[in-house]
Write a protein that holds these residues in place. Sequence first.
Motif, PDB file in Angstrom:
ATOM      1  N   ASN A   1       0.856  -1.275  -0.078  1.00  0.00           N
ATOM      2  CA  ASN A   1       0.027  -0.090  -0.035  1.00  0.00           C
ATOM      3  C   ASN A   1       0.871   1.248   0.138  1.00  0.00           C
ATOM      4  N   PHE A   2       2.196   1.121   0.152  1.00  0.00           N
ATOM      5  CA  PHE A   2       2.944   2.417   0.023  1.00  0.00           C
ATOM      6  C   PHE A   2       2.836   3.001  -1.084  1.00  0.00           C
ATOM      7  N   ASP A   3       2.575   2.501  -2.417  1.00  0.00           N
ATOM      8  CA  ASP A   3       2.396   3.104  -3.605  1.00  0.00           C
ATOM      9  C   ASP A   3       1.295   3.965  -3.479  1.00  0.00           C
ATOM     10  N   THR A   4       0.296   3.675  -2.710  1.00  0.00           N
ATOM     11  CA  THR A   4      -0.959   4.582  -2.831  1.00  0.00           C
ATOM     12  C   THR A   4      -0.539   5.640  -2.019  1.00  0.00           C
ATOM     13  N   LEU A   5       0.078   5.357  -0.807  1.00  0.00           N
ATOM     14  CA  LEU A   5       0.589   6.560  -0.115  1.00  0.00           C
ATOM     15  C   LEU A   5       1.557   7.453  -0.799  1.00  0.00           C
ATOM     16  N   MET A   6       2.268   7.080  -1.826  1.00  0.00           N
ATOM     17  CA  MET A   6       3.176   8.078  -2.585  1.00  0.00           C
ATOM     18  C   MET A   6       2.409   8.968  -3.267  1.00  0.00           C
ATOM     19  N   VAL A   7       0.916   8.648  -3.729  1.00  0.00           N
ATOM     20  CA  VAL A   7       0.497   9.336  -4.521  1.00  0.00           C
ATOM     21  C   VAL A   7      -0.212  10.399  -3.798  1.00  0.00           C
ATOM     22  N   LYS A   8      -0.571  10.184  -2.322  1.00  0.00           N
ATOM     23  CA  LYS A   8      -1.121  11.251  -1.543  1.00  0.00           C
ATOM     24  C   LYS A   8      -0.207  12.354  -1.227  1.00  0.00           C
ATOM     25  N   LEU A   9       1.241  11.784  -1.243  1.00  0.00           N
ATOM     26  CA  LEU A   9       2.480  12.775  -1.035  1.00  0.00           C
ATOM     27  C   LEU A   9       2.944  13.298  -2.213  1.00  0.00           C
ATOM     28  N   LYS A  10       2.257  13.549  -3.035  1.00  0.00           N
ATOM     29  CA  LYS A  10       2.630  14.037  -4.316  1.00  0.00           C
ATOM     30  C   LYS A  10       3.158  15.700  -4.234  1.00  0.00           C
ATOM     31  N   GLY A  11       2.365  16.306  -3.006  1.00  0.00           N
ATOM     32  CA  GLY A  11       3.039  17.841  -2.936  1.00  0.00           C
ATOM     33  C   GLY A  11       4.407  17.517  -2.289  1.00  0.00           C
ATOM     34  N   PHE A  12       4.867  16.556  -1.794  1.00  0.00           N
ATOM     35  CA  PHE A  12       6.350  16.434  -1.183  1.00  0.00           C
ATOM     36  C   PHE A  12       7.160  15.732  -2.334  1.00  0.00           C
ATOM     37  N   PHE A  13       6.868  14.689  -2.909  1.00  0.00           N
ATOM     38  CA  PHE A  13       7.292  13.914  -3.603  1.00  0.00           C
ATOM     39  C   PHE A  13       6.710  13.928  -4.897  1.00  0.00           C
ATOM     40  N   GLN A  14       7.649  14.370  -6.314  1.00  0.00           N
ATOM     41  CA  GLN A  14       7.232  14.046  -7.595  1.00  0.00           C
ATOM     42  C   GLN A  14       8.018  13.085  -8.179  1.00  0.00           C
ATOM     43  N   ASN A  15       7.093  12.010  -8.958  1.00  0.00           N
ATOM     44  CA  ASN A  15       7.551  10.955  -9.728  1.00  0.00           C
ATOM     45  C   ASN A  15       8.003  11.393 -10.935  1.00  0.00           C
ATOM     46  N   ALA A  16       9.561  11.264 -11.403  1.00  0.00           N
ATOM     47  CA  ALA A  16      10.122  11.520 -12.592  1.00  0.00           C
ATOM     48  C   ALA A  16       9.894  10.297 -13.388  1.00  0.00           C
ATOM     49  N   LYS A  17       8.872  10.247 -14.035  1.00  0.00           N
ATOM     50  CA  LYS A  17       7.845   9.153 -14.688  1.00  0.00           C
ATOM     51  C   LYS A  17       9.033   8.591 -15.912  1.00  0.00           C
ATOM     52  N   ALA A  18       9.749   9.585 -16.363  1.00  0.00           N
ATOM     53  CA  ALA A  18      10.666   9.206 -17.508  1.00  0.00           C
ATOM     54  C   ALA A  18      11.965   8.360 -17.269  1.00  0.00           C
ATOM     55  N   ASN A  19      11.924   8.422 -15.737  1.00  0.00           N
ATOM     56  CA  ASN A  19      13.091   7.693 -15.266  1.00  0.00           C
ATOM     57  C   ASN A  19      12.864   6.221 -14.838  1.00  0.00           C
ATOM     58  N   LYS A  20      11.560   5.626 -15.187  1.00  0.00           N
ATOM     59  CA  LYS A  20      11.225   4.247 -14.533  1.00  0.00           C
ATOM     60  C   LYS A  20      12.262   3.465 -15.105  1.00  0.00           C
ATOM     61  N   ILE A  21      12.753   2.385 -14.633  1.00  0.00           N
ATOM     62  CA  ILE A  21      13.607   1.437 -15.055  1.00  0.00           C
ATOM     63  C   ILE A  21      13.456   0.155 -14.610  1.00  0.00           C
ATOM     64  N   GLU A  22      13.520  -0.944 -15.179  1.00  0.00           N
ATOM     65  CA  GLU A  22      13.158  -2.300 -14.640  1.00  0.00           C
ATOM     66  C   GLU A  22      14.113  -3.249 -15.281  1.00  0.00           C
ATOM     67  N   SER A  23      14.226  -4.518 -14.411  1.00  0.00           N
ATOM     68  CA  SER A  23      14.949  -5.558 -15.004  1.00  0.00           C
ATOM     69  C   SER A  23      13.909  -6.894 -15.018  1.00  0.00           C
ATOM     70  N   ARG A  24      13.677  -7.507 -16.147  1.00  0.00           N
ATOM     71  CA  ARG A  24      12.845  -8.886 -16.225  1.00  0.00           C
ATOM     72  C   ARG A  24      13.555 -10.000 -16.837  1.00  0.00           C
ATOM     73  N   GLY A  25      13.428 -11.161 -16.296  1.00  0.00           N
ATOM     74  CA  GLY A  25      13.924 -12.104 -16.835  1.00  0.00           C
ATOM     75  C   GLY A  25      13.656 -13.538 -16.457  1.00  0.00           C
ATOM     76  N   THR A  26      14.619 -14.385 -16.505  1.00  0.00           N
ATOM     77  CA  THR A  26      14.241 -15.972 -16.103  1.00  0.00           C
ATOM     78  C   THR A  26      15.202 -16.294 -14.996  1.00  0.00           C
ATOM     79  N   ARG A  27      14.513 -17.127 -13.963  1.00  0.00           N
ATOM     80  CA  ARG A  27      15.232 -17.498 -12.765  1.00  0.00           C
ATOM     81  C   ARG A  27      15.764 -18.999 -13.031  1.00  0.00           C
ATOM     82  N   TYR A  28      16.909 -19.245 -12.585  1.00  0.00           N
ATOM     83  CA  TYR A  28      17.513 -20.589 -12.807  1.00  0.00           C
ATOM     84  C   TYR A  28      18.026 -21.145 -11.328  1.00  0.00           C
ATOM     85  N   GLN A  29      17.619 -22.341 -11.290  1.00  0.00           N
ATOM     86  CA  GLN A  29      17.983 -23.065 -10.084  1.00  0.00           C
ATOM     87  C   GLN A  29      19.332 -24.181 -10.259  1.00  0.00           C
ATOM     88  N   TYR A  30      20.335 -24.003  -9.882  1.00  0.00           N
ATOM     89  CA  TYR A  30      21.648 -24.999  -9.823  1.00  0.00           C
ATOM     90  C   TYR A  30      21.871 -25.344  -8.680  1.00  0.00           C
TER      91      TYR A  30
END
Length: 209
Positions: free
Chosen positions: A87-116
């Motif tokens: 629910n912290f994500d919802t809190l960040m929306v309510k705190l937009k007067g204090f923290f502004q989302n730099a949407k163009a800077n979203k970065i992520e890593s996605r891929g495959t898990r391997y077990q050895y």
Amino acid sequence: CRSVSQVPVAEGKSVQQTVELLARRLEALGADKQGTFGVDCETYHTAATLGTQGQTGKLMYVMHNSEYPLSCFALFENGPCLVADANFDTLMVKLKGFFQNAKANKIESRGTRYQYCDFLVKLGTVTMGPSARGISVEVEYCPCVIPNDCWNLLMEFMQSFMGSHTPGIPSVFGSKHDSTYSPGDTMVQYMELFNKIRKQQQVPVAGIR
């Protein structure tokens, strides 16, 4: 204990081809696919308030990891790591007067898990918007939670498929000594990796097909 590092794109190869090359090395060792994973990071700037004009605002990174689906991580560079529920994500929306989302800077890593055996490896393609920007490799030695007790073993395993690109000991390990490794330590490593990739002044490689 986990190590998160970047692997450079192989000469003459694309990001995806390099990921596939690493995957083939892991499978040749006998590693089995164990589903997928994802880590994402959004950047927030502290909003300008009276008396702070001309000062550089702090950056806060709000992160998620599919390994911890009920948690959200908030990190400051060189600062604390807060672990909260989703629910912290919802809190960040309510705190937009204090923290502004730099949407163009979203970065992520996605891929495959391997077990050895006792190792879990996650090969990820790091993307910003539509473009693939790099490759992340997370390696975990599952039975041990004390970094100093297992780093040599972790490094030896990474050398078996990463070769000369095997990373040095993560900076977060230096402050742990004989204390227990935590999920927040993994997120700090991803934050450092994402910031490194953001700052690399290189021509963006081709997007994922």
